[in-house]
Design a protein around this motif. Structure first.
Motif, PDB file in Angstrom:
ATOM      1  N   GLY A 439       0.826  -1.216   0.000  1.00  0.00           N
ATOM      2  CA  GLY A 439       0.000   0.000   0.000  1.00  0.00           C
ATOM      3  C   GLY A 439       0.856   1.260   0.000  1.00  0.00           C
ATOM      4  N   ILE A 440       0.197   2.396   0.131  1.00  0.00           N
ATOM      5  CA  ILE A 440       0.869   3.702   0.051  1.00  0.00           C
ATOM      6  C   ILE A 440       0.584   4.468   1.330  1.00  0.00           C
ATOM      7  CG2 ILE A 440       1.080   5.853  -1.258  1.00  0.00           C
ATOM      8  CD1 ILE A 440      -0.061   4.318  -3.680  1.00  0.00           C
ATOM      9  N   ASN A 441       1.618   5.078   1.877  1.00  0.00           N
ATOM     10  CA  ASN A 441       1.416   5.892   3.069  1.00  0.00           C
ATOM     11  C   ASN A 441       0.417   7.021   2.780  1.00  0.00           C
ATOM     12  OD1 ASN A 441       3.297   4.337   4.432  1.00  0.00           O
ATOM     13  ND2 ASN A 441       5.005   5.689   3.867  1.00  0.00           N
ATOM     14  N   GLU A 442      -0.377   7.334   3.780  1.00  0.00           N
ATOM     15  CA  GLU A 442      -1.386   8.380   3.606  1.00  0.00           C
ATOM     16  C   GLU A 442      -0.747   9.719   3.243  1.00  0.00           C
ATOM     17  OE1 GLU A 442      -4.619   8.128   3.539  1.00  0.00           O
ATOM     18  OE2 GLU A 442      -4.560   5.966   3.909  1.00  0.00           O
ATOM     19  N   ASP A 443       0.456   9.979   3.777  1.00  0.00           N
ATOM     20  CA  ASP A 443       1.140  11.244   3.478  1.00  0.00           C
ATOM     21  C   ASP A 443       1.593  11.315   2.020  1.00  0.00           C
ATOM     22  OD1 ASP A 443       0.799  11.934   6.103  1.00  0.00           O
ATOM     23  OD2 ASP A 443       2.803  11.259   6.729  1.00  0.00           O
ATOM     24  N   ASP A 444       1.733  10.170   1.385  1.00  0.00           N
ATOM     25  CA  ASP A 444       2.236  10.144   0.006  1.00  0.00           C
ATOM     26  C   ASP A 444       1.120  10.209  -1.037  1.00  0.00           C
ATOM     27  OD1 ASP A 444       4.850   9.920   0.896  1.00  0.00           O
ATOM     28  OD2 ASP A 444       4.743   7.723   1.015  1.00  0.00           O
ATOM     29  N   LEU A 445      -0.102   9.910  -0.632  1.00  0.00           N
ATOM     30  CA  LEU A 445      -1.194   9.807  -1.607  1.00  0.00           C
ATOM     31  C   LEU A 445      -1.411  11.111  -2.387  1.00  0.00           C
ATOM     32  CD1 LEU A 445      -3.878   7.715   0.333  1.00  0.00           C
ATOM     33  CD2 LEU A 445      -2.561   7.020  -1.686  1.00  0.00           C
ATOM     34  N   ALA A 446      -1.371  12.259  -1.665  1.00  0.00           N
ATOM     35  CA  ALA A 446      -1.681  13.535  -2.316  1.00  0.00           C
ATOM     36  C   ALA A 446      -0.604  13.972  -3.300  1.00  0.00           C
ATOM     37  CB  ALA A 446      -1.879  14.623  -1.256  1.00  0.00           C
ATOM     38  N   GLN A 447       0.643  13.445  -3.171  1.00  0.00           N
ATOM     39  CA  GLN A 447       1.750  13.903  -4.005  1.00  0.00           C
ATOM     40  C   GLN A 447       2.236  12.837  -4.973  1.00  0.00           C
ATOM     41  OE1 GLN A 447       4.738  16.168  -1.570  1.00  0.00           O
ATOM     42  NE2 GLN A 447       3.562  15.300   0.129  1.00  0.00           N
ATOM     43  N   LEU A 448       1.492  11.748  -5.053  1.00  0.00           N
ATOM     44  CA  LEU A 448       1.978  10.604  -5.809  1.00  0.00           C
ATOM     45  C   LEU A 448       2.110  10.898  -7.306  1.00  0.00           C
ATOM     46  CD1 LEU A 448       2.807   7.728  -5.052  1.00  0.00           C
ATOM     47  CD2 LEU A 448       0.541   6.965  -5.766  1.00  0.00           C
ATOM     48  N   PHE A 449       1.282  11.825  -7.838  1.00  0.00           N
ATOM     49  CA  PHE A 449       1.284  12.091  -9.278  1.00  0.00           C
ATOM     50  C   PHE A 449       2.185  13.267  -9.659  1.00  0.00           C
ATOM     51  CE2 PHE A 449      -2.902  10.095  -8.499  1.00  0.00           C
ATOM     52  CZ  PHE A 449      -2.740   8.981  -9.290  1.00  0.00           C
ATOM     53  N   GLU A 450       2.956  13.779  -8.713  1.00  0.00           N
ATOM     54  CA  GLU A 450       3.891  14.847  -9.026  1.00  0.00           C
ATOM     55  C   GLU A 450       5.152  14.263  -9.644  1.00  0.00           C
ATOM     56  OE1 GLU A 450       4.697  17.200  -5.613  1.00  0.00           O
ATOM     57  OE2 GLU A 450       2.586  17.790  -5.307  1.00  0.00           O
ATOM     58  N   PRO A 451       5.747  14.998 -10.626  1.00  0.00           N
ATOM     59  CA  PRO A 451       6.956  14.475 -11.274  1.00  0.00           C
ATOM     60  C   PRO A 451       8.074  14.259 -10.266  1.00  0.00           C
ATOM     61  CG  PRO A 451       6.038  16.303 -12.541  1.00  0.00           C
ATOM     62  CD  PRO A 451       5.277  16.249 -11.251  1.00  0.00           C
ATOM     63  N   PHE A 452       8.783  13.125 -10.403  1.00  0.00           N
ATOM     64  CA  PHE A 452       9.953  12.743  -9.601  1.00  0.00           C
ATOM     65  C   PHE A 452       9.612  12.404  -8.152  1.00  0.00           C
ATOM     66  CE2 PHE A 452      11.884  15.276 -13.000  1.00  0.00           C
ATOM     67  CZ  PHE A 452      12.812  14.365 -13.479  1.00  0.00           C
ATOM     68  N   TYR A 453       8.312  12.418  -7.819  1.00  0.00           N
ATOM     69  CA  TYR A 453       7.974  12.059  -6.433  1.00  0.00           C
ATOM     70  C   TYR A 453       7.967  10.537  -6.309  1.00  0.00           C
ATOM     71  CZ  TYR A 453       5.799  11.901  -1.881  1.00  0.00           C
ATOM     72  OH  TYR A 453       5.561  11.650  -0.554  1.00  0.00           O
ATOM     73  N   GLN A 454       8.612  10.060  -5.289  1.00  0.00           N
ATOM     74  CA  GLN A 454       8.670   8.617  -5.033  1.00  0.00           C
ATOM     75  C   GLN A 454       8.228   8.342  -3.601  1.00  0.00           C
ATOM     76  OE1 GLN A 454      12.531   7.055  -5.950  1.00  0.00           O
ATOM     77  NE2 GLN A 454      12.400   7.561  -8.132  1.00  0.00           N
ATOM     78  N   ALA A 455       7.323   7.405  -3.497  1.00  0.00           N
ATOM     79  CA  ALA A 455       6.874   7.020  -2.155  1.00  0.00           C
ATOM     80  C   ALA A 455       8.005   6.320  -1.412  1.00  0.00           C
ATOM     81  CB  ALA A 455       5.651   6.110  -2.249  1.00  0.00           C
ATOM     82  N   ALA A 456       7.805   6.217  -0.121  1.00  0.00           N
ATOM     83  CA  ALA A 456       8.874   5.657   0.718  1.00  0.00           C
ATOM     84  C   ALA A 456       9.217   4.230   0.324  1.00  0.00           C
ATOM     85  CB  ALA A 456       8.455   5.720   2.188  1.00  0.00           C
ATOM     86  N   ASN A 457       8.240   3.479  -0.182  1.00  0.00           N
ATOM     87  CA  ASN A 457       8.470   2.065  -0.520  1.00  0.00           C
ATOM     88  C   ASN A 457       8.716   1.865  -2.008  1.00  0.00           C
ATOM     89  OD1 ASN A 457       5.970   2.726  -1.394  1.00  0.00           O
ATOM     90  ND2 ASN A 457       4.915   0.970  -0.462  1.00  0.00           N
ATOM     91  N   ALA A 458       9.049   2.945  -2.762  1.00  0.00           N
ATOM     92  CA  ALA A 458       9.215   2.828  -4.206  1.00  0.00           C
ATOM     93  C   ALA A 458      10.661   2.776  -4.630  1.00  0.00           C
ATOM     94  CB  ALA A 458       8.531   4.001  -4.900  1.00  0.00           C
TER      95      ALA A 458
END
Length: 501
Positions: A439-458
């Motif tokens: 899954g995806i951390n709740e803090d990462d959901l809002a920024q997931l579609f921004e360029p170069f943004y990587q979630a903590a588990n990506a």
């Protein structure tokens, strides 16, 4: 820079009003004097309407049914002394002048028109009615007339010009001064009152224009907030780019509303440009970092090969080359994604919508990614496949599905499965791609579609964080929507909605 006083709209309106009042005042004075002259002529003719017949009766100009020429001559001399304002003429039945009391050298006509004479005799109340002036070829004056010697047996007319040459001379002398006094007085009063009222009115009218000019100058000077604060927004939370309908009012209110709308739109665009510039700076920094990593890796392995080529075994040289080659592939993929995202952001790459069955495309994309999923030990299942037609770009839609399925496979653990579904929704179709990952951390959901943004588990995927940004832009260009949420049990769930045909 503020315009000088004499270049302002208020000053020009004041000057225009002054000139208008001068012209109107002059015309009013002339028309007033002309009307007074006509009025006094009418009054004079009414008062002296029976003067000619009274002269015939009082001076005994008719004796035994005949005109007394001697008495007429005496009458001429008497009235030139007693009342020089009138002139007396004796006419025959054709209007020819037989004798007169005026100076012979000043007589210009030898006859007068009978039309006004007959009109006045037929209707004594038809005044003011001017007749020909024997002293002029074109001037006409009020008169009194009576047939002579009698009404029953006329042989001519006693024609009395009521405002003769002496009257004109006296009137001209008096009026020359009086005209100036009256005209100047009327003009001065009308100018003062009209100009004062006009200046007050124009001031009230142009005050809003002056305030609008100040706002424009502030905005031009860069003080946009002060220019917009001059007229508070009724709804500060409203979208500044939305079209606003100006409130009812005059042209100045409409102009002010349009300026406010334009200023807010420009301010919003400036803020957007600042935000874009900030993103660009971050993008350049991130690109530099992401490009530097594979380049450094490639450079390091190639230098190691060059320096230790005699000491390395064939197996080690093969491993070094394999790593360097993988990094070049990674670098090439990153460059391709950068160019693709740049083209989408600049709208150089536009979709070509056409109707098609989205379920068929999903099956094709799943088959394409089946080998990749098998290598990762992940299964893929299409839980629902409604026959829904969408209107979208097939290549862009396939690119979106490639990204979502590839991400789902890379984030799913072995012996799990990726679940897909195609369902009709909101006049279009919604495709769901759900994985069995962490899954995806709740803090990462809002920024997931921004360029170069990587979630903590990506980090373990080796991607640069551009795939989801590219997919989001492609969905938006097709008037669709891409969203993400965590699944009810585990994993992430991506949903892409596309409009129907």
């Amino acid at each position: 820079m503020a315009p000088s006083l004499f270049r302002t709209l208020y000053a020009r309106l004041a000057l225009g009003l002054f000139l208008l009042l001068v012209i109107v005042g002059g015309l009013f004075t002339m028309l007033s004097l002309y009307s007074v002259r006509e009025y006094t002529g009418a009054v004079y003719q009414e008062l002296n309407r029976d003067l000619a017949s009274s002269l015939v009766t009082d001076r005994n100009l008719v004796t035994d049914g005949e005109l007394n020429r001697a008495a007429l001559k005496e009458l001429f001399g008497l009235y030139m002394t007693i009342n020089p304002s009138i002139e007396i003429y004796l006419l025959d039945r054709q209007g020819r002048i037989l004798s007169y009391s005026a100076d012979p050298d000043k007589i210009k006509r030898n006859r007068v028109s009978l039309a006004p004479i007959q009109t006045l005799l037929a209707d004594p109340g038809a005044y003011p009615l001017p007749g020909d002036d024997p002293r002029s070829h074109d001037r006409r004056k009020v008169f009194s007339v009576t047939p002579v010697p009698t009404n029953a047996n006329p042989t001519g007319y006693l024609y009395v010009v009521l405002r003769g040459e002496e009257y004109d001379a006296a009137e001209s002398m008096v009026h020359s001064e009086r005209l100036l006094q009256m005209g100047a007085g009327a003009l001065a009063v009308s100018l003062f009152v009209g100009l004062l009222a006009g200046l007050v009115f124009f001031r009230l009218l142009t005050r809003r224009l002056s305030r609008l000019t100040e706002r424009v100058e502030r905005f031009e000077a860069g003080d946009g907030e002060a220019a917009l604060d001059a007229v508070p927004d009724a709804n500060p939370d409203a979208n500044p780019d939305a079209e606003r309908v100006p409130e009812r009012g005059d042209d100045i209110d409409y102009l002010a509303a349009q300026f406010e709308q334009m200023a807010r739109r420009i301010a919003s665009q400036l803020d957007l440009l600042k935000d874009k510039d900030h993103q660009r700076r971050q993008l350049v920094a991130q690109v530099s970092h992401d490009l530097r990593t594979p380049l450094a890796s490639i450079q390091g392995y190639l230098e190691a090969l060059q320096m230790k080529q005699d000491d390395l075994s064939p197996v080690e040289r093969g491993r070094f080359l394999k790593v360097a080659l993988a990094e070049t592939h990674r670098l090439g993929r990153l460059v391709d994604e950068l160019f693709e995202l740049a083209a989408l952001e600049a709208r150089e790459k536009q979709p070509v919508p056409e109707p098609f069955l989205i379920a068929e495309l999903v099956h094709d994309v799943v088959q394409k990614h089946q080998p990749e999923a098998e290598r990762a030990g992940v299964g893929m299942v299409i839980a629902a496949a409604d026959a829904v037609m969408v209107r979208a770009d097939i290549a862009m839609t396939e690119r979106i599905l490639d990204n979502l399925i590839s991400n789902a496979v890379s984030h799913s653990p072995a012996d799990s499965q990726v679940t897909l579904a195609v369902q009709g929704a909101d006049g279009g179709a919604r495709v769901t791609v759900a994985d069995a990952g962490p899954g995806i951390n709740e803090d990462d959901l809002a920024q997931l579609f921004e360029p170069f943004y990587q979630a903590a588990n990506a980090a373990r995927t080796g991607h640069a964080g551009l795939g989801l940004a590219i997919a989001q832009r492609m969905a938006q260009l097709q008037k669709g929507q891409l969203s993400v949420q965590n699944g009810t049990s585990a994993g992430a769930e991506f949903q892409v909605w596309l409009p129907g045909k």
